[in-house]
Design a protein around this motif. Sequence first.
Motif, mmCIF file in Angstrom:
data_model
loop_
_atom_site.group_PDB
_atom_site.id
_atom_site.type_symbol
_atom_site.label_atom_id
_atom_site.label_comp_id
_atom_site.label_asym_id
_atom_site.label_seq_id
_atom_site.Cartn_x
_atom_site.Cartn_y
_atom_site.Cartn_z
ATOM 1 N N GLY A 1 0.810 -1.212 0.000
ATOM 2 C CA GLY A 1 0.000 0.000 0.000
ATOM 3 C C GLY A 1 0.845 1.264 0.000
ATOM 4 N N GLN A 2 1.869 1.292 0.844
ATOM 5 C CA GLN A 2 2.742 2.465 0.904
ATOM 6 C C GLN A 2 3.557 2.608 -0.378
ATOM 7 O OE1 GLN A 2 0.769 3.372 3.585
ATOM 8 N NE2 GLN A 2 2.548 4.724 3.797
ATOM 9 N N ALA B 1 -0.014 -12.649 -4.398
ATOM 10 C CA ALA B 1 -1.007 -12.216 -5.383
ATOM 11 C C ALA B 1 -2.325 -11.830 -4.711
ATOM 12 C CB ALA B 1 -1.239 -13.321 -6.414
ATOM 13 N N ARG B 2 -2.744 -12.606 -3.698
ATOM 14 C CA ARG B 2 -3.999 -12.285 -3.007
ATOM 15 C C ARG B 2 -3.893 -10.943 -2.277
ATOM 16 N NH1 ARG B 2 -4.161 -18.051 -1.940
ATOM 17 N NH2 ARG B 2 -3.022 -17.731 0.016
ATOM 18 N N VAL B 3 -2.778 -10.757 -1.568
ATOM 19 C CA VAL B 3 -2.593 -9.507 -0.833
ATOM 20 C C VAL B 3 -2.497 -8.330 -1.801
ATOM 21 C CG1 VAL B 3 -1.049 -8.228 0.703
ATOM 22 C CG2 VAL B 3 -1.546 -10.638 1.167
ATOM 23 N N TRP B 4 -1.748 -8.520 -2.888
ATOM 24 C CA TRP B 4 -1.636 -7.453 -3.891
ATOM 25 C C TRP B 4 -3.014 -7.073 -4.427
ATOM 26 C CZ3 TRP B 4 1.122 -3.707 -5.913
ATOM 27 C CH2 TRP B 4 0.716 -3.180 -7.148
ATOM 28 N N GLY C 1 -8.165 -1.695 -3.769
ATOM 29 C CA GLY C 1 -8.725 -0.871 -2.712
ATOM 30 C C GLY C 1 -9.682 -1.617 -1.808
ATOM 31 N N ASN C 2 -9.656 -2.958 -1.880
ATOM 32 C CA ASN C 2 -10.595 -3.761 -1.099
ATOM 33 C C ASN C 2 -9.941 -4.378 0.139
ATOM 34 O OD1 ASN C 2 -12.793 -3.336 -2.829
ATOM 35 N ND2 ASN C 2 -12.096 -4.966 -4.202
#
Length: 400
Positions: free
Chosen positions: A336-337, A359-362, A368-369
């Motif tokens: 995010g940062q 990939a899931r975290v990205w 934005g979810n």
Amino acid sequence: MVERLDAPQPAYPLPPIEQVPDEEIDRPEAGKQIASLIGELPAVVLGAASFSALYNTDDHISGTNPLRVTRLALRYGINAFDTSPYYGPSEIILGNALKALEKEFPRSSYQLITKCGRYGNTRDDFDLTRAGVRASVARSLSRLHTDYLDVVYVHDIEFIANVRAPRTSGNHLSALESEREAYGLEEYQAGQVLGDGDQEVLGAIEALRELQEEGVVRKVGVSGYPLATLLRIAILVLHTTGRPLDIVMSYSHLNLQNRTFEAFKPALLERAAVKQVVSASPFSMGLLTPKPPAWHPASGEIKVAVAKAIAMHNERIGRESTGPTFSELALGYAFGQALKAHTPTVVGLGHIEDVHTCARVWQHVQSGNIPVEWQTHIEAIIHCFESENVLDKSWENPSF
């Protein structure tokens, strides 16, 4: 184990690609492609230090696991790889994997990033001479089965560059403000070569730029830990050669415990005119995981604070039916940062499940979810680091 330039090369043979498992777990999850570019690099770069004994067992890296990790990463759209001769057999293992995958993923479909200059942990294990740089690049080309490299960094320049800093650990944000002169960062200091160490680094940059003119290397840069040193050297290169560095990479400075990369990046872009700045290691070389490596250089104070933060988080999610792991939060925060800072992130991925998690975290971050509770957990962790007085503090600058 690190192989010196003159050492015999180990072999990590692979079976024919038809004999390598290609199962459901080897395929990307639907809708989770990582397709974003930041500048000329993908937003996520696979850090191949994971293909070494630094982070994994020899049994793990000797088999087909690295090939399957590499293939899955490429299938997700992670199409750049960061390696180094210092990472033991990493270049060999990565190169063999990519060679085996060349029908599915030709050389034009990915970028290769490596380093030169560092081959071990003593002064004698550094070679920034013109001959050493050229020999290192030639060996990397052979190991990676390619005739060009997209990026080559001079590796860990803080070991060689002359030291100019009022302190070598702690918070260094004052280098951008009240202590600029003490860090060698005032305007009048921009072209000052402080000694033989600075000159060695400049010589290595010159050697890489020769290879750039020959078409062997596409981008030239420096990498290392201390941001103030990277900034000083990047400014020095600009003022002594008249050309900015193409790229600079720092590690462990854009994460839950240390966010100071965000303050230094504008200075690298504006004062040093660096074309691209990269952040590596959202897990801070394994520090922000349940089992940090025994060799980790962080101070005892920082290690204790991290252990407290992990224990606190585990207690919190223990009261919930489901909850993000500490590592997922660390990765999500760093992504995010980095997106806000328009910065590619190099992340070490050593196992197939690591790639799926990445990939899931990205996807959470990019779309934005991010679940609301993630931000609550992140704020609690940062508050823990702040109360332990380690937030935004760097460990001791690496040196001999």
